[in-house]
Design a protein around this motif. Sequence first.
Motif, mmCIF file in Angstrom:
data_model
loop_
_atom_site.group_PDB
_atom_site.id
_atom_site.type_symbol
_atom_site.label_atom_id
_atom_site.label_comp_id
_atom_site.label_asym_id
_atom_site.label_seq_id
_atom_site.Cartn_x
_atom_site.Cartn_y
_atom_site.Cartn_z
ATOM 1 N N PHE A 23 0.864 -1.172 0.000
ATOM 2 C CA PHE A 23 0.000 0.000 0.000
ATOM 3 C C PHE A 23 0.908 1.231 0.000
ATOM 4 O O PHE A 23 1.921 1.265 0.682
ATOM 5 C CB PHE A 23 -0.869 0.061 1.255
ATOM 6 C CG PHE A 23 -1.948 -0.980 1.321
ATOM 7 C CD1 PHE A 23 -2.155 -1.906 0.327
ATOM 8 C CD2 PHE A 23 -2.782 -1.018 2.414
ATOM 9 C CE1 PHE A 23 -3.165 -2.848 0.412
ATOM 10 C CE2 PHE A 23 -3.798 -1.948 2.520
ATOM 11 C CZ PHE A 23 -3.982 -2.867 1.512
ATOM 12 N N GLU A 24 0.527 2.243 -0.730
ATOM 13 C CA GLU A 24 1.272 3.493 -0.739
ATOM 14 C C GLU A 24 0.341 4.591 -0.235
ATOM 15 O O GLU A 24 -0.619 4.951 -0.917
ATOM 16 C CB GLU A 24 1.763 3.802 -2.153
ATOM 17 C CG GLU A 24 2.653 4.993 -2.234
ATOM 18 C CD GLU A 24 3.157 5.250 -3.649
ATOM 19 O OE1 GLU A 24 3.921 6.207 -3.804
ATOM 20 O OE2 GLU A 24 2.780 4.520 -4.590
ATOM 21 N N TYR A 25 0.619 5.087 0.956
ATOM 22 C CA TYR A 25 -0.201 6.127 1.575
ATOM 23 C C TYR A 25 0.395 7.469 1.172
ATOM 24 O O TYR A 25 1.528 7.779 1.502
ATOM 25 C CB TYR A 25 -0.216 5.955 3.094
ATOM 26 C CG TYR A 25 -0.851 4.645 3.511
ATOM 27 C CD1 TYR A 25 -0.068 3.521 3.743
ATOM 28 C CD2 TYR A 25 -2.221 4.534 3.625
ATOM 29 C CE1 TYR A 25 -0.653 2.318 4.120
ATOM 30 C CE2 TYR A 25 -2.817 3.346 3.994
ATOM 31 C CZ TYR A 25 -2.023 2.236 4.241
ATOM 32 O OH TYR A 25 -2.618 1.056 4.596
ATOM 33 N N LEU A 26 -0.380 8.256 0.445
ATOM 34 C CA LEU A 26 0.147 9.460 -0.190
ATOM 35 C C LEU A 26 -0.126 10.752 0.561
ATOM 36 O O LEU A 26 0.303 11.811 0.127
ATOM 37 C CB LEU A 26 -0.386 9.566 -1.621
ATOM 38 C CG LEU A 26 -0.023 8.374 -2.500
ATOM 39 C CD1 LEU A 26 -0.712 8.477 -3.851
ATOM 40 C CD2 LEU A 26 1.484 8.276 -2.669
ATOM 41 N N PHE A 40 -11.366 15.214 6.417
ATOM 42 C CA PHE A 40 -10.101 14.532 6.127
ATOM 43 C C PHE A 40 -10.121 14.102 4.671
ATOM 44 O O PHE A 40 -11.052 13.411 4.243
ATOM 45 C CB PHE A 40 -9.921 13.297 7.022
ATOM 46 C CG PHE A 40 -9.921 13.637 8.479
ATOM 47 C CD1 PHE A 40 -8.753 13.997 9.114
ATOM 48 C CD2 PHE A 40 -11.095 13.631 9.204
ATOM 49 C CE1 PHE A 40 -8.756 14.338 10.456
ATOM 50 C CE2 PHE A 40 -11.115 13.966 10.542
ATOM 51 C CZ PHE A 40 -9.940 14.322 11.172
ATOM 52 N N ARG A 41 -9.093 14.484 3.934
ATOM 53 C CA ARG A 41 -8.936 14.047 2.545
ATOM 54 C C ARG A 41 -7.647 13.251 2.471
ATOM 55 O O ARG A 41 -6.581 13.743 2.846
ATOM 56 C CB ARG A 41 -8.888 15.247 1.610
ATOM 57 C CG ARG A 41 -10.195 16.002 1.596
ATOM 58 C CD ARG A 41 -10.138 17.171 0.684
ATOM 59 N NE ARG A 41 -11.414 17.888 0.743
ATOM 60 C CZ ARG A 41 -11.696 18.909 -0.009
ATOM 61 N NH1 ARG A 41 -10.826 19.359 -0.891
ATOM 62 N NH2 ARG A 41 -12.868 19.499 0.107
ATOM 63 N N VAL A 42 -7.779 12.015 2.021
ATOM 64 C CA VAL A 42 -6.619 11.131 1.941
ATOM 65 C C VAL A 42 -6.477 10.587 0.528
ATOM 66 O O VAL A 42 -7.450 10.510 -0.216
ATOM 67 C CB VAL A 42 -6.706 9.964 2.954
ATOM 68 C CG1 VAL A 42 -6.812 10.478 4.376
ATOM 69 C CG2 VAL A 42 -7.859 9.039 2.643
ATOM 70 N N GLU A 43 -5.248 10.210 0.194
ATOM 71 C CA GLU A 43 -4.957 9.584 -1.099
ATOM 72 C C GLU A 43 -4.061 8.380 -0.875
ATOM 73 O O GLU A 43 -3.181 8.413 -0.012
ATOM 74 C CB GLU A 43 -4.227 10.549 -2.031
ATOM 75 C CG GLU A 43 -5.043 11.693 -2.516
ATOM 76 C CD GLU A 43 -4.275 12.549 -3.512
ATOM 77 O OE1 GLU A 43 -4.914 13.405 -4.127
ATOM 78 O OE2 GLU A 43 -3.058 12.361 -3.676
ATOM 79 N N MET A 44 -4.277 7.343 -1.677
ATOM 80 C CA MET A 44 -3.414 6.172 -1.599
ATOM 81 C C MET A 44 -3.444 5.390 -2.907
ATOM 82 O O MET A 44 -4.366 5.535 -3.706
ATOM 83 C CB MET A 44 -3.791 5.275 -0.423
ATOM 84 C CG MET A 44 -5.102 4.535 -0.544
ATOM 85 S SD MET A 44 -5.505 3.521 0.911
ATOM 86 C CE MET A 44 -4.304 2.206 0.785
ATOM 87 N N ARG A 45 -2.431 4.588 -3.098
ATOM 88 C CA ARG A 45 -2.366 3.634 -4.211
ATOM 89 C C ARG A 45 -2.275 2.236 -3.606
ATOM 90 O O ARG A 45 -1.810 2.057 -2.503
ATOM 91 C CB ARG A 45 -1.132 3.861 -5.073
ATOM 92 C CG ARG A 45 -1.179 5.092 -5.906
ATOM 93 C CD ARG A 45 -0.050 5.092 -6.939
ATOM 94 N NE ARG A 45 0.068 6.371 -7.568
ATOM 95 C CZ ARG A 45 -0.709 6.810 -8.540
ATOM 96 N NH1 ARG A 45 -1.672 6.033 -8.997
ATOM 97 N NH2 ARG A 45 -0.541 8.003 -9.056
ATOM 98 N N GLY A 46 -2.710 1.256 -4.378
ATOM 99 C CA GLY A 46 -2.616 -0.123 -3.937
ATOM 100 C C GLY A 46 -3.797 -0.589 -3.112
ATOM 101 O O GLY A 46 -3.782 -1.705 -2.600
ATOM 102 N N ALA A 47 -4.810 0.248 -2.970
ATOM 103 C CA ALA A 47 -5.989 -0.148 -2.202
ATOM 104 C C ALA A 47 -6.727 -1.269 -2.924
ATOM 105 O O ALA A 47 -6.773 -1.306 -4.147
ATOM 106 C CB ALA A 47 -6.922 1.048 -2.012
ATOM 107 N N LEU A 86 -5.388 5.616 -8.422
ATOM 108 C CA LEU A 86 -5.223 6.542 -7.309
ATOM 109 C C LEU A 86 -6.567 6.677 -6.606
ATOM 110 O O LEU A 86 -7.566 7.064 -7.209
ATOM 111 C CB LEU A 86 -4.757 7.916 -7.823
ATOM 112 C CG LEU A 86 -4.483 8.964 -6.752
ATOM 113 C CD1 LEU A 86 -3.368 8.522 -5.812
ATOM 114 C CD2 LEU A 86 -4.113 10.283 -7.417
ATOM 115 N N TRP A 87 -6.583 6.317 -5.328
ATOM 116 C CA TRP A 87 -7.799 6.336 -4.530
ATOM 117 C C TRP A 87 -7.836 7.601 -3.686
ATOM 118 O O TRP A 87 -6.830 8.008 -3.110
ATOM 119 C CB TRP A 87 -7.840 5.117 -3.621
ATOM 120 C CG TRP A 87 -8.089 3.845 -4.341
ATOM 121 C CD1 TRP A 87 -7.157 3.063 -4.977
ATOM 122 C CD2 TRP A 87 -9.338 3.188 -4.507
ATOM 123 N NE1 TRP A 87 -7.765 1.973 -5.521
ATOM 124 C CE2 TRP A 87 -9.110 2.021 -5.251
ATOM 125 C CE3 TRP A 87 -10.636 3.477 -4.095
ATOM 126 C CZ2 TRP A 87 -10.123 1.135 -5.588
ATOM 127 C CZ3 TRP A 87 -11.649 2.602 -4.428
ATOM 128 C CH2 TRP A 87 -11.392 1.449 -5.172
#
Length: 123
Positions: A23-26, A40-47, A86-87
């Motif tokens: 998982f990549e927490y951006l 809260f605004r979050v972004e991640m890859r690999g979800a 990108l999530w």
Amino acid sequence: MVLALAGCTPDPAATQDRHPALFEYLGVETRLLDEDLVNFRVEMRGARGREDVAAYAECAAAQYTLIRGYGFARHVRTNVQEEAGLWHADAVYTVSPALPRGVQTIDAEVVVADCAEQGIPTV
């Protein structure tokens, strides 16, 4: 007030049980909407799906709750979208020193400990 968390990538061993890919927490962007209402605004890859990115937002909300000196939060809503891997999650929580009414409440200390165990970064 806006807090930002630069891209954080947990230890691969911490995520192997959850998902074979790393998982990549951006990052997390935190905006105070009112005295006890926080976005809260979050972004991640690999979800794997919306649950993973929503969990990232919940972890940020729990840590922020503790930073504010409160013990509890109540989930108001979370919108999740994915584009080209990108999530994004856009979540709103209320924070409070006492257990709020509602069914979607969280004990911030318990959630932060669970996030650490799962390798999910917090604010």
